[in-house]
Design a protein around this motif. Structure first.
Motif, PDB file in Angstrom:
ATOM      1  N   PRO A  45       0.828  -1.217   0.000  1.00 57.57           N
ATOM      2  CA  PRO A  45       0.000   0.000   0.000  1.00 57.57           C
ATOM      3  C   PRO A  45       0.861   1.266   0.000  1.00 57.57           C
ATOM      4  O   PRO A  45       1.901   1.317   0.655  1.00 57.57           O
ATOM      5  CB  PRO A  45      -0.815  -0.101   1.287  1.00 57.57           C
ATOM      6  N   LEU A  46       0.420   2.275  -0.747  1.00 56.56           N
ATOM      7  CA  LEU A  46       1.175   3.515  -0.908  1.00 56.56           C
ATOM      8  C   LEU A  46       0.217   4.688  -1.034  1.00 56.56           C
ATOM      9  O   LEU A  46      -0.705   4.656  -1.848  1.00 56.56           O
ATOM     10  CB  LEU A  46       2.067   3.426  -2.144  1.00 56.56           C
ATOM     11  N   SER A  47       0.468   5.717  -0.215  1.00 60.95           N
ATOM     12  CA  SER A  47      -0.321   6.943  -0.272  1.00 60.95           C
ATOM     13  C   SER A  47       0.633   8.122  -0.209  1.00 60.95           C
ATOM     14  O   SER A  47       1.850   7.949  -0.186  1.00 60.95           O
ATOM     15  CB  SER A  47      -1.290   7.015   0.919  1.00 60.95           C
ATOM     16  N   THR A  51       1.866   9.681   8.673  1.00 61.44           N
ATOM     17  CA  THR A  51       2.213   8.700   9.693  1.00 61.44           C
ATOM     18  C   THR A  51       0.991   8.030  10.318  1.00 61.44           C
ATOM     19  O   THR A  51       1.123   7.246  11.259  1.00 61.44           O
ATOM     20  CB  THR A  51       3.033   9.371  10.818  1.00 61.44           C
ATOM     21  N   LEU A  52      -0.188   8.310   9.792  1.00 65.28           N
ATOM     22  CA  LEU A  52      -1.393   7.797  10.423  1.00 65.28           C
ATOM     23  C   LEU A  52      -1.716   6.360  10.046  1.00 65.28           C
ATOM     24  O   LEU A  52      -2.411   5.658  10.788  1.00 65.28           O
ATOM     25  CB  LEU A  52      -2.586   8.689  10.068  1.00 65.28           C
ATOM     26  N   ILE A  53      -1.221   5.912   8.887  1.00 64.15           N
ATOM     27  CA  ILE A  53      -1.598   4.594   8.395  1.00 64.15           C
ATOM     28  C   ILE A  53      -0.430   4.033   7.589  1.00 64.15           C
ATOM     29  O   ILE A  53       0.454   4.769   7.144  1.00 64.15           O
ATOM     30  CB  ILE A  53      -2.892   4.697   7.556  1.00 64.15           C
ATOM     31  N   ALA A  54      -0.412   2.718   7.402  1.00 59.58           N
ATOM     32  CA  ALA A  54       0.741   2.057   6.791  1.00 59.58           C
ATOM     33  C   ALA A  54       1.086   2.607   5.417  1.00 59.58           C
ATOM     34  O   ALA A  54       2.257   2.783   5.078  1.00 59.58           O
ATOM     35  CB  ALA A  54       0.487   0.558   6.705  1.00 59.58           C
ATOM     36  N   SER A  55       0.106   2.886   4.591  1.00 59.93           N
ATOM     37  CA  SER A  55       0.384   3.358   3.235  1.00 59.93           C
ATOM     38  C   SER A  55       1.083   4.720   3.239  1.00 59.93           C
ATOM     39  O   SER A  55       1.936   5.002   2.385  1.00 59.93           O
ATOM     40  CB  SER A  55      -0.902   3.431   2.421  1.00 59.93           C
ATOM     41  N   GLU A  56       0.723   5.576   4.199  1.00 62.82           N
ATOM     42  CA  GLU A  56       1.407   6.863   4.345  1.00 62.82           C
ATOM     43  C   GLU A  56       2.830   6.661   4.843  1.00 62.82           C
ATOM     44  O   GLU A  56       3.777   7.290   4.370  1.00 62.82           O
ATOM     45  CB  GLU A  56       0.641   7.762   5.312  1.00 62.82           C
ATOM     46  N   GLN A  57       2.993   5.788   5.817  1.00 63.01           N
ATOM     47  CA  GLN A  57       4.306   5.546   6.407  1.00 63.01           C
ATOM     48  C   GLN A  57       5.264   4.939   5.382  1.00 63.01           C
ATOM     49  O   GLN A  57       6.462   5.224   5.398  1.00 63.01           O
ATOM     50  CB  GLN A  57       4.184   4.622   7.616  1.00 63.01           C
ATOM     51  N   ASP A  61       8.906   6.324   4.585  1.00 56.66           N
ATOM     52  CA  ASP A  61      10.085   5.460   4.697  1.00 56.66           C
ATOM     53  C   ASP A  61      10.881   5.440   3.403  1.00 56.66           C
ATOM     54  O   ASP A  61      12.127   5.397   3.432  1.00 56.66           O
ATOM     55  CB  ASP A  61       9.657   4.034   5.064  1.00 56.66           C
ATOM     56  N   ALA A  62      10.192   5.463   2.258  1.00 57.98           N
ATOM     57  CA  ALA A  62      10.889   5.446   0.969  1.00 57.98           C
ATOM     58  C   ALA A  62      11.744   6.698   0.792  1.00 57.98           C
ATOM     59  O   ALA A  62      12.881   6.629   0.317  1.00 57.98           O
ATOM     60  CB  ALA A  62       9.890   5.325  -0.178  1.00 57.98           C
ATOM     61  N   PRO A 260       8.215  10.800  -6.469  1.00 58.77           N
ATOM     62  CA  PRO A 260       7.973   9.447  -6.977  1.00 58.77           C
ATOM     63  C   PRO A 260       8.602   8.427  -6.021  1.00 58.77           C
ATOM     64  O   PRO A 260       9.748   8.021  -6.189  1.00 58.77           O
ATOM     65  CB  PRO A 260       8.673   9.461  -8.341  1.00 58.77           C
ATOM     66  N   TYR A 261       7.850   8.011  -5.043  1.00 60.62           N
ATOM     67  CA  TYR A 261       8.386   7.159  -3.981  1.00 60.62           C
ATOM     68  C   TYR A 261       8.968   5.860  -4.533  1.00 60.62           C
ATOM     69  O   TYR A 261       9.960   5.340  -4.015  1.00 60.62           O
ATOM     70  CB  TYR A 261       7.278   6.850  -2.959  1.00 60.62           C
TER      71      TYR A 261
END
Length: 402
Positions: A45-47, A51-57, A61-62, A260-261
């Motif tokens: 998952p990617l958004s 930091t609120l949810i895994a896709s944002e994190q 991190d990338a 572009p993560y």
């Protein structure tokens, strides 16, 4: 330990094509792990970052991993790593940023050795502001920069000096630190094009004396993008045009729009791959990169020496213009009475890719004053095999004797 090229090549799916690639200075082949990192990041998952949810994190991190990896590669501070679409785009961006304070009476110094991406942006910025452009010339007999007039070219009026760390055309690695020391002595900034250099040498921007250092990951096994390194303190002093709601934090004030993560993750994977080539006992990534680069350099030097010896045996039928004492494993060739484009085409028929052209290095190419309208560039990469080299040499022998 000697580089295990056969094992290394298994990491590159594209090499199964059978093409012998000598086009590394224009862009290397890519390991599978880099493509996997891009795909895994993109499919999430990617958004957008948060930091609120895994896709944002994952996006956060990338970006953080990219900055750490690039800093390890370049000997820089992660807070000074700027992402760009390309090194050319970064040069244009920073020419715009830095020239805001230039005016008549100011001077900018460029060289006859550089790729046009480290020449034209500065010339155009000088033209817009009324600043004067001065040149460091190329000695075509030695393929070295002529530094005999350095104290005359770089003066109290100089605001910036743009210089390559290695020529993408000739492989020449000029004494950047000598140029930088002269520039700093008069208070000028130094912008270093490290695109070709980074693929063949261990980068230490402090040792080079670079205030800005730009490179392109796709020249060292990564995806297509650009990276610029500078000190965070220097970046803090520069204020680019930006959208009102976008962050003013360094280095992100220079990165416009959503990053572009997935590409950033690909860069991190490429740097990790480089660090794993031949790290020895090193455990810290910077040290592993240095050890692996030493192994690659040893191999490339041996292969370049072999190619040069074989070309010398062909006598006057081949002219090697790469002759600087300090240079990368890249050779620029012409063939008196024959077309380098024809040589390129003949090699391509044999699945050997050594392209012909001037490769955007219009200043050194023009200085060479060639009869041919192009030249053949032979560039080595970590995956260059002995078989690749033999196929190249066999093709060149046939070309000059046919």
């Amino acid at each position: 330990m000697s580089l295990d090229v056969a094992s290394l090549r298994t990491a590159f799916p594209s090499l199964a094509s059978g093409i012998a690639h000598f086009d590394g200075p224009g862009g290397t082949q890519t390991p599978l792990v880099v493509g996997q990192a891009i795909a895994q990041t993109l499919t999430g998952p990617l958004s957008n970052r948060g930091t609120l949810i895994a896709s944002e994190q994952h996006a956060e991190d990338a970006v953080a991993a990219f900055r750490r990896a690039a800093a390890d590669l370049l000997g820089a501070d992660p807070r000074g790593i700027v992402y760009g679409r390309s090194a050319t785009q970064l040069s244009y961006d920073f020419a715009k940023h830095l020239s805001r304070s230039w005016g008549p009476g100011d001077e900018v110094v460029v060289t006859r050795l550089d790729h046009d991406s480290n020449v034209r942006p500065w010339i155009q910025a000088a033209e817009r502001t009324g600043a004067t452009v001065r040149w460091i010339d190329l000695d075509v007999d030695t393929a070295e920069l002529d530094l005999s007039t350095l104290d005359e070219v770089i003066t109290e009026r100089t605001r910036l000096v743009a210089v390559t760390a290695a020529s993408n055309l000739l492989g020449t690695m000029p004494p950047v630190r000598t140029v930088a020391d002269r520039a700093h002595a008069v208070g000028a900034l130094v912008y270093v094009d490290g695109v070709h250099y980074t693929a063949h040498q261990v980068v230490d921007i402090a040792a080079l004396g670079a205030d800005f250092f730009a490179c392109s990951p796709y020249k060292f096994l990564g995806p297509h993008c650009g990276v610029l390194a500078a000190s965070p303190e220097l970046l803090e002093s520069i204020h680019p045009d930006k959208l009102l709601p976008s962050t003013n934090v360094v280095p992100e004030r220079f990165e416009f729009g959503t990053l572009p993560y997935e590409i950033m993750a690909g860069v991190t994977a490429a740097i990790d791959f480089l660090a794993a080539i031949d790290p020895g006992d090193a455990t810290i990534r910077r040290e592993r990169l240095i050890a692996s680069a030493a192994s690659v350099h040893e191999r490339e030097l041996a292969v370049r020496t072999r190619i040069e010896a074989e070309l010398a045996a062909l006598g006057d039928d081949v002219v090697v213009h790469s002759r600087a004492a300090n240079r990368t494993a890249t050779l620029f060739l012409t063939f008196p009475g024959r077309s380098s484009a024809a040589a390129c085409a003949m090699l391509a028929e044999r699945d050997v890719l050594a392209p012909s052209g001037s490769f955007y290095a219009i200043e050194p190419f023009t200085a060479l004053a060639l009869v041919d309208d192009a030249g053949l560039r032979v560039g080595l990469a970590p995956y260059t095999s002995d078989d690749d080299v033999e196929r190249l040499l066999a093709g060149l022998r046939e070309f000059v004797t046919g």
